[in-house]
Design a protein around this motif. Structure first.
Motif, mmCIF file in Angstrom:
data_model
loop_
_atom_site.group_PDB
_atom_site.id
_atom_site.type_symbol
_atom_site.label_atom_id
_atom_site.label_comp_id
_atom_site.label_asym_id
_atom_site.label_seq_id
_atom_site.Cartn_x
_atom_site.Cartn_y
_atom_site.Cartn_z
ATOM 1 N N GLY A 137 29.435 52.649 41.841
ATOM 2 C CA GLY A 137 29.908 54.033 41.895
ATOM 3 C C GLY A 137 30.840 54.260 43.064
ATOM 4 N N TRP A 138 30.563 53.575 44.158
ATOM 5 C CA TRP A 138 31.436 53.674 45.344
ATOM 6 C C TRP A 138 32.838 53.161 45.022
ATOM 7 C CZ3 TRP A 138 31.646 55.578 50.239
ATOM 8 C CH2 TRP A 138 32.614 55.054 51.085
ATOM 9 N N ASP A 139 32.911 52.031 44.374
ATOM 10 C CA ASP A 139 34.216 51.458 44.039
ATOM 11 C C ASP A 139 35.021 52.397 43.139
ATOM 12 O OD1 ASP A 139 33.698 49.198 45.526
ATOM 13 O OD2 ASP A 139 32.972 48.016 43.808
ATOM 14 N N GLU A 140 34.351 53.060 42.195
ATOM 15 C CA GLU A 140 35.029 54.013 41.320
ATOM 16 C C GLU A 140 35.565 55.199 42.117
ATOM 17 O OE1 GLU A 140 32.414 55.175 38.204
ATOM 18 O OE2 GLU A 140 32.089 53.127 37.483
ATOM 19 N N ALA A 141 34.749 55.713 43.023
ATOM 20 C CA ALA A 141 35.160 56.857 43.833
ATOM 21 C C ALA A 141 36.340 56.495 44.732
ATOM 22 C CB ALA A 141 33.977 57.348 44.670
ATOM 23 N N ILE A 142 36.318 55.293 45.301
ATOM 24 C CA ILE A 142 37.414 54.846 46.156
ATOM 25 C C ILE A 142 38.709 54.718 45.341
ATOM 26 C CG2 ILE A 142 38.323 52.840 47.391
ATOM 27 C CD1 ILE A 142 36.554 54.479 49.148
ATOM 28 N N SER A 143 38.610 54.206 44.135
ATOM 29 C CA SER A 143 39.797 54.069 43.273
ATOM 30 C C SER A 143 40.414 55.434 42.981
ATOM 31 C CB SER A 143 39.423 53.371 41.970
ATOM 32 O OG SER A 143 39.005 52.046 42.200
ATOM 33 N N LEU A 144 39.591 56.425 42.714
ATOM 34 C CA LEU A 144 40.081 57.783 42.479
ATOM 35 C C LEU A 144 40.726 58.367 43.738
ATOM 36 C CD1 LEU A 144 37.022 59.058 40.425
ATOM 37 C CD2 LEU A 144 39.374 58.847 39.553
ATOM 38 N N TYR A 145 40.113 58.116 44.873
ATOM 39 C CA TYR A 145 40.654 58.587 46.148
ATOM 40 C C TYR A 145 42.035 57.989 46.403
ATOM 41 C CZ TYR A 145 41.250 58.695 51.259
ATOM 42 O OH TYR A 145 41.767 58.841 52.529
ATOM 43 N N ARG A 146 42.172 56.685 46.203
ATOM 44 C CA ARG A 146 43.446 56.027 46.470
ATOM 45 C C ARG A 146 44.515 56.418 45.435
ATOM 46 N NH1 ARG A 146 43.618 52.516 50.358
ATOM 47 N NH2 ARG A 146 45.445 51.457 49.469
ATOM 48 N N ALA A 147 44.070 56.879 44.283
ATOM 49 C CA ALA A 147 45.000 57.375 43.266
ATOM 50 C C ALA A 147 45.361 58.844 43.512
ATOM 51 C CB ALA A 147 44.403 57.212 41.878
ATOM 52 N N GLN A 148 44.859 59.418 44.584
ATOM 53 C CA GLN A 148 45.107 60.800 45.001
ATOM 54 C C GLN A 148 44.495 61.827 44.047
ATOM 55 O OE1 GLN A 148 48.744 61.957 46.980
ATOM 56 N NE2 GLN A 148 49.596 59.880 46.794
ATOM 57 N N ASP A 149 43.495 61.411 43.286
ATOM 58 C CA ASP A 149 42.730 62.367 42.478
ATOM 59 C C ASP A 149 41.545 62.817 43.335
ATOM 60 O OD1 ASP A 149 41.425 63.873 40.615
ATOM 61 O OD2 ASP A 149 41.286 62.300 39.089
ATOM 62 N N PHE A 150 41.857 63.615 44.334
ATOM 63 C CA PHE A 150 40.870 63.938 45.360
ATOM 64 C C PHE A 150 39.738 64.828 44.847
ATOM 65 C CE2 PHE A 150 44.903 63.260 47.785
ATOM 66 C CZ PHE A 150 44.529 62.067 48.372
ATOM 67 N N ILE B 18 33.882 62.682 51.483
ATOM 68 C CA ILE B 18 33.784 64.023 50.895
ATOM 69 C C ILE B 18 34.613 65.011 51.711
ATOM 70 C CG2 ILE B 18 32.224 65.984 50.518
ATOM 71 C CD1 ILE B 18 30.091 63.954 49.641
ATOM 72 N N GLU B 19 34.446 64.947 53.024
ATOM 73 C CA GLU B 19 35.215 65.833 53.905
ATOM 74 C C GLU B 19 36.713 65.534 53.800
ATOM 75 O OE1 GLU B 19 35.568 66.989 58.674
ATOM 76 O OE2 GLU B 19 33.970 65.653 57.957
ATOM 77 N N ARG B 20 37.054 64.253 53.736
ATOM 78 C CA ARG B 20 38.460 63.868 53.660
ATOM 79 C C ARG B 20 39.074 64.322 52.337
ATOM 80 N NH1 ARG B 20 39.840 57.667 54.970
ATOM 81 N NH2 ARG B 20 38.455 58.106 56.744
ATOM 82 N N CYS B 21 38.323 64.202 51.243
ATOM 83 C CA CYS B 21 38.821 64.647 49.938
ATOM 84 C C CYS B 21 39.091 66.149 49.928
ATOM 85 C CB CYS B 21 37.826 64.301 48.837
ATOM 86 S SG CYS B 21 37.805 62.549 48.383
ATOM 87 N N GLU B 22 38.218 66.919 50.569
ATOM 88 C CA GLU B 22 38.411 68.369 50.639
ATOM 89 C C GLU B 22 39.712 68.699 51.357
ATOM 90 O OE1 GLU B 22 34.902 69.672 52.603
ATOM 91 O OE2 GLU B 22 33.660 69.706 50.785
ATOM 92 N N LEU B 23 39.962 68.023 52.466
ATOM 93 C CA LEU B 23 41.174 68.276 53.242
ATOM 94 C C LEU B 23 42.428 67.871 52.465
ATOM 95 C CD1 LEU B 23 39.975 67.012 56.756
ATOM 96 C CD2 LEU B 23 40.282 69.392 56.033
ATOM 97 N N MET B 24 42.364 66.728 51.816
ATOM 98 C CA MET B 24 43.544 66.226 51.112
ATOM 99 C C MET B 24 43.799 66.955 49.800
ATOM 100 S SD MET B 24 43.553 62.131 51.873
ATOM 101 C CE MET B 24 43.982 61.539 53.511
ATOM 102 N N ALA B 25 42.766 67.512 49.196
ATOM 103 C CA ALA B 25 42.961 68.320 47.991
ATOM 104 C C ALA B 25 43.728 69.588 48.337
ATOM 105 C CB ALA B 25 41.623 68.658 47.354
ATOM 106 N N ASP B 26 43.462 70.138 49.505
ATOM 107 C CA ASP B 26 44.162 71.343 49.967
ATOM 108 C C ASP B 26 45.562 71.024 50.481
ATOM 109 O OD1 ASP B 26 41.966 72.886 49.329
ATOM 110 O OD2 ASP B 26 41.116 72.787 51.363
#
Length: 334
Positions: free
Chosen positions: A273-286, A310-318
């Motif tokens: 699950g971690w690897d999937e979440a990281i792939s989404l993060y790097r694809a900018q689907d925050f 989680i905190e980083r995704c919130e910041l980058m989504a905004d």
């Protein structure tokens, strides 16, 4: 026997006896001298070499000449988390005794894994593998040492808490690569140490544990060597302070095929699950990445890196980084 005959006997025997005596004298001198040299070597190197390594070094004392050589090696840095706050709450004598107990336990682990203790820097331990003896498995030895340090520390935490002592935690950073190793200093006083960019990166990586709430981080260079023998997860692509090129870092969990240390164990499906979440993060689907990371917290609520992302995704989504984003996180402190 007449006087002439006696003289003849001594004339024949004495030169041989004298030669034998001289030969034995030379042998005795060499034995005494070499033993003295071995004792001196033990005195110099015994501070940071394990007994097993010391035995090999004594076979070739030329290892102790001033100067250095360049080798592929592994370096480890270990540091107590929050030691300043711990020290402020303890009597100085009790603090020193406590620190010495901790350092003794950790140093013993370095020696068991045939490592070289480079130095203590306050509560920090620096050790390396690959010199003075060539150790082809230097990366494996370094990672095993870091893992055993954390494992032993968790055992000690129970003992220390029963004695009313603080609960210490550590961060371990490990890097492998080309390093210069040798005796550095003056002819009167020197240290056997390692230097170079690879050493500096190892030190920086140790400090990164504070950012992610982890115990053991290795660089991509160490990971490339040990990945088939150790369960690890990709953490991030970072640019550490003082270094321009980004470095991929990985968290070490446990040896493949061994029951993991409790604090380093993750539930089934967590790492996938971690690897999937990281792939989404790097694809900018925050937004979706954040949802995946939050699901991971349901599996393991104390996972530091998950909270960071989680905190980083919130910041980058905004505030999206844009199409030219390379995924590098820049560390602004050591």
């Amino acid at each position: 026997m007449g006087r002439a005959e006696t003289f003849t006997v001594w004339n024949n025997v004495f030169p041989g006896a004298a030669l034998l005596t001289a030969y034995l004298g030379v042998i005795l001198y060499r034995v005494v001298f070499e033993q003295a040299e071995a004792r001196a070597t033990r005195g110099v190197m015994g501070k940071y070499l394990s007994p097993a390594v010391m035995t090999e070094v004594l076979k070739d004392p030329d290892h102790l000449e001033l100067g250095g050589v360049k080798r592929d090696m592994t370096v480890l840095f270990s540091d107590i988390r929050g030691f300043t706050s711990v020290s402020e709450k303890m009597d100085p004598q009790d603090l020193v005794a406590f620190l010495n107990e901790f350092l003794t336990e950790m140093t013993d682990i370095v020696y068991v894994q045939a490592g070289v203790l480079d130095k203590y820097m306050g509560d920090c331990i620096m050790a390396f593998w690959g010199a003075p003896l060539v150790q082809e498995n230097h990366a494996m030895l370094g990672v095993r040492t870091g893992y055993d340090m954390v494992k032993r520390l968790h055992q000690l935490q129970v003992i220390w808490m029963a004695r009313g002592l603080p609960k210490l935690n550590v961060g371990v950073g490990i890097n492998s690569g080309p390093m210069t190793v040798g005796n550095v200093g003056s002819t009167m006083r020197f240290d056997y140490t390692v230097m170079g960019d690879s050493v500096n990166l190892g030190s920086r990586v140790e400090g990164v544990n504070k950012e992610y709430g982890t115990n053991i981080i290795v660089t991509e260079y160490t990971y490339a060597i040990v990945k088939d023998k150790w369960v690890c997860r990709y953490l991030d692509l970072i640019a550490v302070k003082g270094k321009k090129e980004p470095t991929a870092i990985y968290e070490v969990f446990h040896p493949v095929g061994e029951e993991p240390e409790a604090a380093l164990k993750r539930p089934d499906g967590f790492l996938e699950g971690w690897d999937e979440a990281i792939s989404l993060y790097r694809a900018q689907d925050f937004v979706t990445a954040k949802e995946h990371f939050e699901a991971l917290l349901d599996l393991y609520s104390d996972d530091g890196p998950t909270m960071v992302y989680i905190e980083r995704c919130e910041l980058m989504a905004d505030d999206p980084p844009g199409e030219h984003w390379d995924g590098v996180f820049v560390m602004t402190h050591k």
